[in-house]
Design an enzyme around this catalytic site. Structure first.
Site, PDB file in Angstrom:
ATOM      1  N   LYS A  73     -12.508 -18.053  33.056  1.00  0.00           N
ATOM      2  CA  LYS A  73     -11.143 -18.583  33.086  1.00  0.00           C
ATOM      3  C   LYS A  73     -10.177 -17.405  33.167  1.00  0.00           C
ATOM      4  CE  LYS A  73      -8.287 -21.736  30.222  1.00  0.00           C
ATOM      5  NZ  LYS A  73      -8.328 -22.588  29.006  1.00  0.00           N
ATOM      6  N   SER A 148      -7.231 -27.264  29.821  1.00  0.00           N
ATOM      7  CA  SER A 148      -6.711 -26.267  30.749  1.00  0.00           C
ATOM      8  C   SER A 148      -7.805 -25.490  31.471  1.00  0.00           C
ATOM      9  CB  SER A 148      -5.816 -25.273  29.991  1.00  0.00           C
ATOM     10  OG  SER A 148      -6.569 -24.597  28.982  1.00  0.00           O
ATOM     11  N   SER A 172      -9.592 -27.895  25.476  1.00  0.00           N
ATOM     12  CA  SER A 172      -9.509 -27.385  26.850  1.00  0.00           C
ATOM     13  C   SER A 172     -10.837 -26.999  27.484  1.00  0.00           C
ATOM     14  CB  SER A 172      -8.565 -26.178  26.904  1.00  0.00           C
ATOM     15  OG  SER A 172      -7.243 -26.599  26.727  1.00  0.00           O
TER      16      SER A 172
END
Length: 513
Positions: A73, A148, A172
């Site tokens: 990420k 996210s 997330s």
């Protein structure tokens, strides 16, 4: 075993059936062919192929992640590799250090494929707040992949990487894992160092693992967990039995580590006491999701688990507490992005104006909204009424959950109220709707508990449904063992519709099982 799992690839690499360069090429070709539709990656590293080629052949029998591609990420710092956090304010930022979690994988022989899309500073539930556009769900390109960590989840689900790391502040990692039909694991708070992770809310953030199988998630978790003096929230003293178990596995090299871990995970359901949480199946949960979770609970009972429905009324506090704590911490943390030290700088005649113009142009609307709310929460006029009350309620909820674990080994429920919503309808324009997407995952973050999302079938729309398993602090291996038993009891999710094309590519290379 999933032919695209970390452990399957690791076995082929150890035997010489595949080389690290073969594996890197396989995934880079898959990304080139399909990521323009998905937009899982913000940066793809063609250098990965050369780095894979340069790995020492003599390490293939020992290094735990020898030649395994990994996606991160884009809020994990990577030395010399651009890290944006999904924000214009860091669009050109190149960090001088590596995040500890990534450093562990790199030292274990992993190869960095690229950096994945996310909501700006991890603030969102659908990647729609990313300054670089949303990620699409590989199962249905009109739907969100969640957030996210939506880019990491979509990358694993689409067959662009066998493994990705994300961060989980309110769900997330687990929520996008549920939406994309993969495994998403969030450990006990503090077990994995957050050094080098661009924070959203420091008392809630954890590093998490996204993978095709529970065994892959467990294998990765064990490798990257550990105390780190660079992270002040990293754990100090663990319960002795848990510490010994972790240390024992970490001491082992491949393949003994795989064999020991498999033995620890293969416990079955017999004698496990599970609480099916009534509030997790209440208002807002779609009939499809409720039916899938209740069917899973019945199947677990048939296989030897003891399942009881319990009520935890205090869970109604979770969303409000999370909103106050998260925004207060986020607003404080983002104060460092002032146009002076990091990233974007919009020139102005004085420092105050420079900071104002930089933030106005660099931050997106969702980040600005959370800064405004968080700043209000921490004003002296509202600090006691809002922030301190929220902290007391958080502690109250954690104590209630801790007490429940005196009677039950694990909590069970859906990961999300619905299957993946359509892009544009995930709630990013409505904070109340947005919070409902994380409603079922937030309690584990507030209490610092380990939790995993595993696939539990499909809804009537054909989209994956996620099952969430939560345990007490430091029961990470118990949570993963129960998830592993569930995975063994039920076939792995099929791959998204276009996964067949990737499988053809692998077969041509002789890498498919």
């Amino acid at each position: 075993m999933d032919g695209f799992s970390v452990l399957a690839w690791r076995s082929r690499l150890a035997s010489g059936e595949a080389t690290p360069e073969d594996v890197a090429r396989h995934y880079l070709e898959a990304i080139a062919a399909r990521d323009p539709e998905i937009h899982a990656f913000l940066l793809v590293r063609e250098e990965a192929r050369e780095e894979a080629r340069n790995l020492r052949v003599e390490d293939r029998q020992t290094l735990p992640f020898f030649g395994i591609p990994v996606a991160l990420k884009d809020n994990f710092l990577t030395r010399g590799v651009r890290t944006t956090a999904g924000s214009r304010i860091l669009e050109t930022y190149v960090p001088p250090v590596d995040a500890t979690a990534w450093k562990h994988l790199a030292l274990g022989g992993a190869v960095l494929l690229g950096k994945t899309n996310l909501d700006e500073f991890a603030m969102g539930v659908s990647t729609e707040t990313s300054a670089f556009g949303p990620t699409r769900n590989p199962w249905d390109l009109t739907r969100t992949a969640g957030g996210s960590s939506g880019g990491s989840a979509a990358a694993v689900a689409a067959g662009f990487t066998p493994l990705a790391l994300g961060s989980d502040t309110g769900g997330s990692v687990r929520q996008p894992a549920a939406y994309t039909g993969i495994v998403g694991f969030k450990p006990t708070y503090g077990l994995i160092s957050r050094f080098g992770l661009i924070h959203m809310a420091a008392s809630l953030d954890t590093v998490g693992v996204l993978a095709n199988t529970v065994a892959d998630a467990a294998y990765t978790f064990v490798h990257i967990s550990g105390s780190d003096h660079k992270d002040p929230t990293s754990f100090g003293k663990l319960p002795p039995a848990f510490a010994n178990q972790l240390a024992e596995i970490q001491r082992l090299a491949y393949p003994a580590r795989v064999e020991r871990l498999h033995a620890l995970l293969s416990r079955g359901f017999s004698g496990v006491k599970v609480a099916l949480v009534r509030e997790f199946l209440g208002d807002g949960v779609s009939p499809d999701v409720r039916i899938a979770i209740e069917a899973a609970a019945r199947r677990m009972e048939e296989l030897g688990a003891h399942v009881e429905v319990v009520s935890i009324p205090e869970l109604k506090l979770a969303s409000a507490v999370y909103a106050v704590v998260m925004t207060a911490e986020a607003a404080s943390y983002l104060g460092r992005f002032d146009g002076v030290r990091f990233g974007l700088r919009v020139p102005a005649g004085d420092v105050d104006t420079l900071s104002t113009w930089t933030r106005s142009q660099g931050f997106g609307w969702e980040v600005k909204r959370r800064i405004l709310f968080g700043t209000y929460v921490t004003l002296s006029e509202s600090f006691v009424d809002l922030y301190e009350r929220a902290l007391r309620a958080r502690r109250f909820l954690a104590i209630r959950l801790e007490a429940l674990f005196a009677d039950y080994d694990l909590l069970l429920g859906p990961t999300t109220p619905t299957t993946a919503p359509a892009l544009g309808a995930a709630g990013d324009l409505d904070p109340v709707v947005e919070l409902t997407q994380d409603l079922l995952t937030i309690p584990a973050n507030l209490a610092g508990l380990p939790a995993v999302s595993v696939p539990a079938g499909r809804g009537s729309d054909g989209m994956p449904v996620g099952l969430q398993i939560v345990g007490p602090r430091y029961s990470d291996l118990d949570v993963l063992a129960f998830a592993f038993s569930w995975e063994e009891a039920r076939p792995l999710e099929a791959r998204p519709p276009f996964g067949g094309k990737i499988m053809e590519l692998s077969s041509r290379e002789g890498g498919n099982e």
